[in-house]
Scaffold this active site. Sequence first.
Site, PDB file in Angstrom:
ATOM      1  N   TYR A   1     -17.851  31.149  10.423  1.00 44.14           N
ATOM      2  CA  TYR A   1     -17.944  32.024  11.606  1.00 44.14           C
ATOM      3  C   TYR A   1     -18.973  33.131  11.361  1.00 44.14           C
ATOM      4  CZ  TYR A   1     -16.299  35.675  14.906  1.00 44.14           C
ATOM      5  OH  TYR A   1     -16.204  36.641  15.866  1.00 44.14           O
TER       6      TYR A   1
ATOM      7  N   SER B   1     -20.858  40.049  15.349  1.00 44.45           N
ATOM      8  CA  SER B   1     -19.657  40.507  14.660  1.00 44.45           C
ATOM      9  C   SER B   1     -20.075  41.116  13.333  1.00 44.45           C
ATOM     10  CB  SER B   1     -18.703  39.341  14.403  1.00 44.45           C
ATOM     11  OG  SER B   1     -17.708  39.737  13.481  1.00 44.45           O
TER      12      SER B   1
END
Lengths: 253, 442
Positions: free
Chosen positions: A159, A146
Amino acid sequence: MLDGTGMPQSAVVIGGASDMARDVLRILAGRRLRSVVLAGRSEPALDVVGRELRALGVESVRCRTLDVTAVASLVPFVSEAVADLGEVDLVLVAAGQLGTATLEQLGPGTISSLVATNFSGPAALAMEFAKHMVRQGFGRIVLFSSVAGVRTRKSNFVYGAAKAGLDGFALGLSGALEGTGVGITVVRPGFVTTKMTAGMKPAIFPVDAETVAKAVVRSLETGREVVWVPPQLRYLFALLRLVPTPLWRRLPG
Amino acid sequence: MVAPRDEAEVERLVVKEPDSFGRFSPRGLGRAYGDAAQCAGGTVVDCRGLRSVLGLDRQRGTLRAGAGISFDNLLELLVPRGYFLPVTPGTRFVTLGGAIASDIHGKNHHVDGSLSAHLENLRLVAPAGTFDCGPVQHKEEFDATCGGMGLTGVVTEATLRLLPIESSWMVVDTERAADLDSCLSLLSEEASRYRYSVAWVDGLARGRRLGRSVLTRADHALAMDLPVDRRRQPLSYRAPRVVEVPFASPLSLLRPATVSAFNEMWYRKAPSKRETQLQPLATFFYPLDGVGSWNRLYGPRGFTQYQFVVPFGAERALEHALEKLSGGRVASFLAVLKSFGAAGAGHLSFPMEGWTLALDIPLGVPGLPELLDELDVLVADAGGRVYLSKDARLRPDLVPAMYPRLAEWQAVRARLDPAGVMSSDLARRLGLAGPVLPSTRA
């Protein structure tokens, strides 16, 4: 066996009910995909995807419940998936969880669970499948990273940090696999409108899951190692990495 | 990779101790476009060591040679002695064994058929034993092996009937055809008047110019066709020098713009009316062999070829395919179009009576996989087939329709290789040797 355009006939998908994985599978079902193992936490959600894939002509679909944070279950899962498919052309690791970045809620349990879901679980699975693929002499493993991992920030730093770990692991593994016939693809999407991000305010250059899926399939065709979706993010983040920290922390989103 | 030097070593590998190598696939010069001689996770048997010439019978005009010998070497041996290969592909860098496994065709297929029609005998070392097979003895094994993609065993040697020639020159007629219709009618006209005929089609021309092409049709020159100063040594032959492309281009140089410009120039250069000239053998048969490693021009992703055949009467499908290809702007140098004569005996042999079109396909072009899948369906619906030797991506579900003798071939193969040790990426990808899927369904 992968064909000359990188299209798989067999695939294992971890996080098989995720929006992005599902869209990738829809495209691949129209090409060469014949047998799939879908893995994820929720069997009913996997069954929905499985039914759709059968309707699209995939001959063999198996759904297996799997919690990527349960370390002891990973090696048996890989053996079963290999036994189900024989040859494993493609492994798609789309498991992930945004979790929280609220300081009060972050304890040892939540942190290690987020790291296991987003990094160590997917990394361990990629490693096990890579060993099998080296023996069979070919294969491709696609891992979802990501842009949150490119430079971490306060809204999702656990995250982001875990994805940064996975991203680095995948690129290192890719180097270690050079010359074996096994390839790694690291996908770095920006803000994707999916179940995971429902209700959130979209960041710059938002894309939908289908756009990401098309980019993933295209990367199978070209053999590209790192895929940014949308592609502009590659250049945006080349700049954002250089932004001084005080300014970076004040940027919206 | 293992490289046996003689038949005894092949027998040891294939018959006596196949277990120590896992599955394996024989390979010649390794120049195939697809994955027919790749064997991921297994062993490639490099057959180039089996290259001895075992006998040239000048009375009967036959040659017996090891399967690893290249056509390049054979030409140097045969042409000065007044013989030519009965069938040759567009490159001389193939081995005899590879040529048998593909049951190759040449520009003379409409007259002479494919290579298997000119084989008297071949020796096949299969896991089930060694067979001397030919069109009469062990005919089933022979038919399964010619065009059998190296999956029935390792061919160690073969005996070939040669074509006598008077000179190493070709009498070549060249002319232009403005569109597909005129090209097809020129190719059909007195189809057997020339031994060799082929049309080079501009794969990028569209609309009214769709299928515009340059036809070259030829026969071997007789000694009396040569100018006086050449008549003293009519059979002199020297393999042309190969100029290497020094390194792989970082990006493909063959893009629609450059290829389109090249094709235009090349079409304009050709005479609009029929013109006759003398050409050396190699210029006519192997125009691309002059540039070594020319594949490097395609950049790092490389390319594959797409070659199909559709029966006579399916001209509409041929036109449709050309439309799709030119419309897709898939930069193809020149596509090669020719007519095939009757099919041979090989179970999986590619040629069948009809039109065949071959073209280079650079990999990695967006939309290309889908386009080729559409062409597969078009070809199968027209009763045609795609050439396995050049394939890297065919739709596996269409193989039984394209190759109706597949089941027959599989039965012979199962007898020759009961344990299924002969394999290749091609065989696994297309399920040639049987389904790869686990039989149970969830």
